[in-house]
Design an enzyme around this catalytic site. Structure first.
Site: not given
Ligand code: G3I
Length: 373
Positions: A161, A266
């Site tokens: 991220e 995810e």
């Protein structure tokens, strides 16, 4: 090429009706078997699962998944809470569990702006450390943690991220103290620690064009510098209507064209209608109020169950189309009760197994999309 003998919607309806009666019975097809010619099927697991205390979850994990990711215990604050203290008990158990069940074991995550203790970025006076000190700490962390599981954890989310929604670099402490090249350094240290490990850049909302373009630019740059990045992780914390299958398709194609493997890392589908602030996987954004978002507290109505099954089917249709470029699809949790999406008063139903561990209509829909054996 997968062959549909009925239009997909009719095939799905027929299948759901037919399978409802025997769903989950012993001997029925499992996810990992159904997808054995397409890609690995993984699940993020928690401590009660890899310590084999979760009597509901463990049999599902054993039967259905051939890859695993630790939901929390390899994050910096868990595995390296103090400068001279590493906490390896839980990660050791996680890796042993994965090996016992012959799973492809993933490490998550080495360098992230979240779940990293404050001390990492500070000296003993509480002032920011220098670039060199932070690089040294990053190096030592990566070499100690990856080194311990060398050859056993096969793939690592090295950097997590690092991008903003508009595709620019996130101004994390990593970036502001070290500079943009903290990413290059992290991958170099990781490669040094285990030259055979697959190394991933992992992020959410990459289907949104500005962020996707930022990630494409980042990976292009890393590849041109000879940085050993082997895969992009698309987290895929998705909603019912976004991203569209077309966006997912275009995103996978765009990354595959860069010469990296694509992993869905995810996956979950948030069925609770989005509120203004709850639109991404960003943890800070999700920590905001979600008032009014808990409308399914007493169970998911049939109509939403079917809509979720269709949503999963359309996503897996895209994944299977790209099976040559996708090496793994990992769900972020096992049963609905395990999901991170249940926090702050929300009761969500984002996965393939309900709170009792029973496969949902979405499970059957996913099985149906696998390439026939
Ligand atoms: O372990 C402590 C426990 O000791 C304490 O009593 C409890 C009280 O709140 O907190 C526990 O820690 C929580 C941890 O999960 C373990 O349950 C943290 O507060 C909580 O913030 C943490 O949330 C995790 C989140 O990442 C932040 O690390 C979620 O479980 C996890 O699903 C989520 O996963 C992230 C991926 O790593 C990266 N991509 C987005 C994804 C979803 O947010």
């Amino acid at each position: 090429m997968k062959k549909h003998y009925l239009p997909a919607s009719l095939a799905l309806a027929a299948l759901l009706a037919g399978m409802a009666a025997n769903r989950g019975e012993a001997g029925s097809l499992t996810l990992k078997d159904a997808y054995k010619n397409d890609f690995l099927i993984g699940a993020a697991i928690n401590q009660s699962q890899f310590y084999e205390q979760d009597a509901r979850g463990v049999p599902i994990i054993e039967a259905q998944f051939n890859s695993t990711t630790p939901e929390n215990i390899l994050k910096w604050e868990s595995v390296h809470p103090e400068p001279d203290k590493y906490a390896f008990d839980a990660p050791d158990q996680y890796v042993a569990f994965g090996e016992k069940h012959h799973m492809f074991i993933i490490g998550h995550t080495l360098v992230w702006h979240n779940q990293t203790p404050r001390w990492v970025f500070q000296d003993t006076n509480g002032d920011p450390v220098t670039r060199d000190v932070l690089l040294q700490r990053m190096h030592d962390h990566i070499s100690t943690v990856m080194g311990r599981y060398k050859g056993r954890i096969k793939g690592w989310d090295v950097v997590n991220e690092a991008l903003n929604e508009n595709g620019t670099m996130r101004k994390s402490k990593w970036e502001t103290i070290i500079g943009d090249d903290y990413i290059e350094k992290a991958f170099q240290f990781a490669h040094e620690a285990d030259p055979d490990a697959q190394l991933h850049y992992n992020d959410y909302s990459l289907e949104d064009e500005p962020k996707r373009n930022g990630a494409i630019a980042l990976i292009t740059k890393l590849k041109s510098e000879g940085i050993p990045i082997t895969a992009i992780g698309l987290q895929c914390h998705v909603k019912m209507s976004r991203p569209t299958p077309e966006q997912e398709d275009a995103t996978i194609s765009a990354f595959a064209a860069l010469g990296v493997k694509v992993m869905i890392t995810e996956l979950d589908v948030d069925v609770v209608p989005a509120t203004q602030r709850n639109r991404t996987a960003d943890i800070q954004a999700n920590a905001q109020a979600t008032a009014g978002a808990n409308e399914f507290t007493n169970g998911l109505p049939e109509v939403q169950q079917e809509a979720l099954a269709k949503r999963y089917a359309e996503l897996f249709r895209v994944f299977v189309k790209h099976r040559a470029d996708i090496s793994r699809v990992t769900f972020w949790g096992v049963t609905d009760g395990d999901s991170w999406l249940n926090t702050r008063g929300r009761v969500d139903y984002p996965l393939l197994f309900d709170r009792a561990g029973k496969p949902k209509p979405a499970f059957d829909a996913v099985i149906q999309e696998a390439t026939p054996q």
